[in-house]
Design a protein around this motif. Structure first.
Motif, PDB file in Angstrom:
ATOM      1  N   MET A 169       0.830  -1.200   0.000  1.00  0.00           N
ATOM      2  CA  MET A 169       0.000   0.000   0.000  1.00  0.00           C
ATOM      3  C   MET A 169       0.866   1.253   0.000  1.00  0.00           C
ATOM      4  O   MET A 169       1.579   1.542   0.959  1.00  0.00           O
ATOM      5  N   CYS A 170       0.808   1.988  -1.103  1.00  0.00           N
ATOM      6  CA  CYS A 170       1.540   3.246  -1.243  1.00  0.00           C
ATOM      7  C   CYS A 170       0.726   4.386  -0.638  1.00  0.00           C
ATOM      8  O   CYS A 170      -0.489   4.280  -0.452  1.00  0.00           O
ATOM      9  N   ILE A 171       1.401   5.483  -0.367  1.00  0.00           N
ATOM     10  CA  ILE A 171       0.767   6.668   0.210  1.00  0.00           C
ATOM     11  C   ILE A 171       0.312   7.577  -0.923  1.00  0.00           C
ATOM     12  O   ILE A 171       1.142   8.083  -1.696  1.00  0.00           O
ATOM     13  N   ALA A 185      -4.493   5.842   0.579  1.00  0.00           N
ATOM     14  CA  ALA A 185      -3.551   4.769   0.260  1.00  0.00           C
ATOM     15  C   ALA A 185      -4.120   3.949  -0.887  1.00  0.00           C
ATOM     16  O   ALA A 185      -5.343   3.871  -1.070  1.00  0.00           O
ATOM     17  N   LYS A 221      -0.978  13.925   2.406  1.00  0.00           N
ATOM     18  CA  LYS A 221      -1.545  12.578   2.368  1.00  0.00           C
ATOM     19  C   LYS A 221      -3.050  12.657   2.156  1.00  0.00           C
ATOM     20  O   LYS A 221      -3.743  13.422   2.822  1.00  0.00           O
ATOM     21  N   HIS A 272       1.492   9.369  -5.879  1.00  0.00           N
ATOM     22  CA  HIS A 272       1.903   8.645  -4.680  1.00  0.00           C
ATOM     23  C   HIS A 272       3.349   8.981  -4.368  1.00  0.00           C
ATOM     24  O   HIS A 272       4.106   9.380  -5.240  1.00  0.00           O
ATOM     25  N   LEU A 276       4.757   6.459   7.539  1.00  0.00           N
ATOM     26  CA  LEU A 276       3.899   7.640   7.359  1.00  0.00           C
ATOM     27  C   LEU A 276       4.435   8.849   8.129  1.00  0.00           C
ATOM     28  O   LEU A 276       4.001   9.970   7.887  1.00  0.00           O
ATOM     29  N   SER A 309       2.155   2.837   3.373  1.00  0.00           N
ATOM     30  CA  SER A 309       1.133   3.383   4.263  1.00  0.00           C
ATOM     31  C   SER A 309       1.066   2.539   5.535  1.00  0.00           C
ATOM     32  O   SER A 309       0.156   1.745   5.735  1.00  0.00           O
TER      33      SER A 309
END
Length: 156
Positions: free
Chosen positions: A21-23, A34, A31, A52, A97, A92
């Motif tokens: 899961m990328c931000i 995700a 942000k 992202h 984070l 994420s």
């Protein structure tokens, strides 16, 4: 509905990395959510402006030579290509984070350098043990060698 990437012919460890899961961020790096690495890298989502977080590491040894890696042929994106020392994404999760002093990105970079290269953090000249599923080869190049490589690539 999003088209599926046909993964039956792909390397299983590489396919598993697509689930990370990328931000998600807005154009000001705030942000906003995700999403899986797979969905972040689909052309249709890139064209829609889905952004992202990502990072690139450029490691220089005591001779001021840059450590380059050649991506494994098993890689889903840019297999066999030479790239910088390491590039990837903070994930994420609580540790990555964290934004104070870019601590989350630093942790992500350390995670990927360890995973890809068994990178030790105590020395400037390092002995590496690359994961063959991630890296086909690596080399250290001088500024002059980089200029020559770029010159040759622009002729293609």
């Amino acid at each position: 509905m999003m088209p599926e990437i046909n993964t039956h012919h792909l390397d299983e460890p590489q396919v598993q990395l697509l689930a990370e899961m990328c931000i998600l961020i807005d154009e000001n790096d705030n942000k906003i959510g995700a999403e899986t690495k797979k969905n972040c890298h689909l052309n249709e989502n890139i064209e829609k402006g889905l952004l992202h977080r990502a990072f690139s590491v450029f490691f220089f040894n005591t001779e001021n030579k840059l450590l380059l890696q050649q991506r494994s042929d098993a890689e889903i994106t840019f297999p066999g290509c030479f790239t910088n020392t390491c590039c990837s994404h903070p994930l994420s999760n609580p540790g990555e984070l964290e934004e104070d002093d870019a601590l989350g990105v630093q942790r992500a970079a350390q995670r990927r350098l360890k995973a890809e290269l068994e990178f030790p953090w105590k020395r400037k000249n390092v002995t590496l043990n690359p994961d063959s599923n991630e890296i086909k080869s690596y080399c250290h190049v001088s500024k002059e060698e980089i200029k020559e490589l770029l010159k040759k690539s622009s002729q293609w």
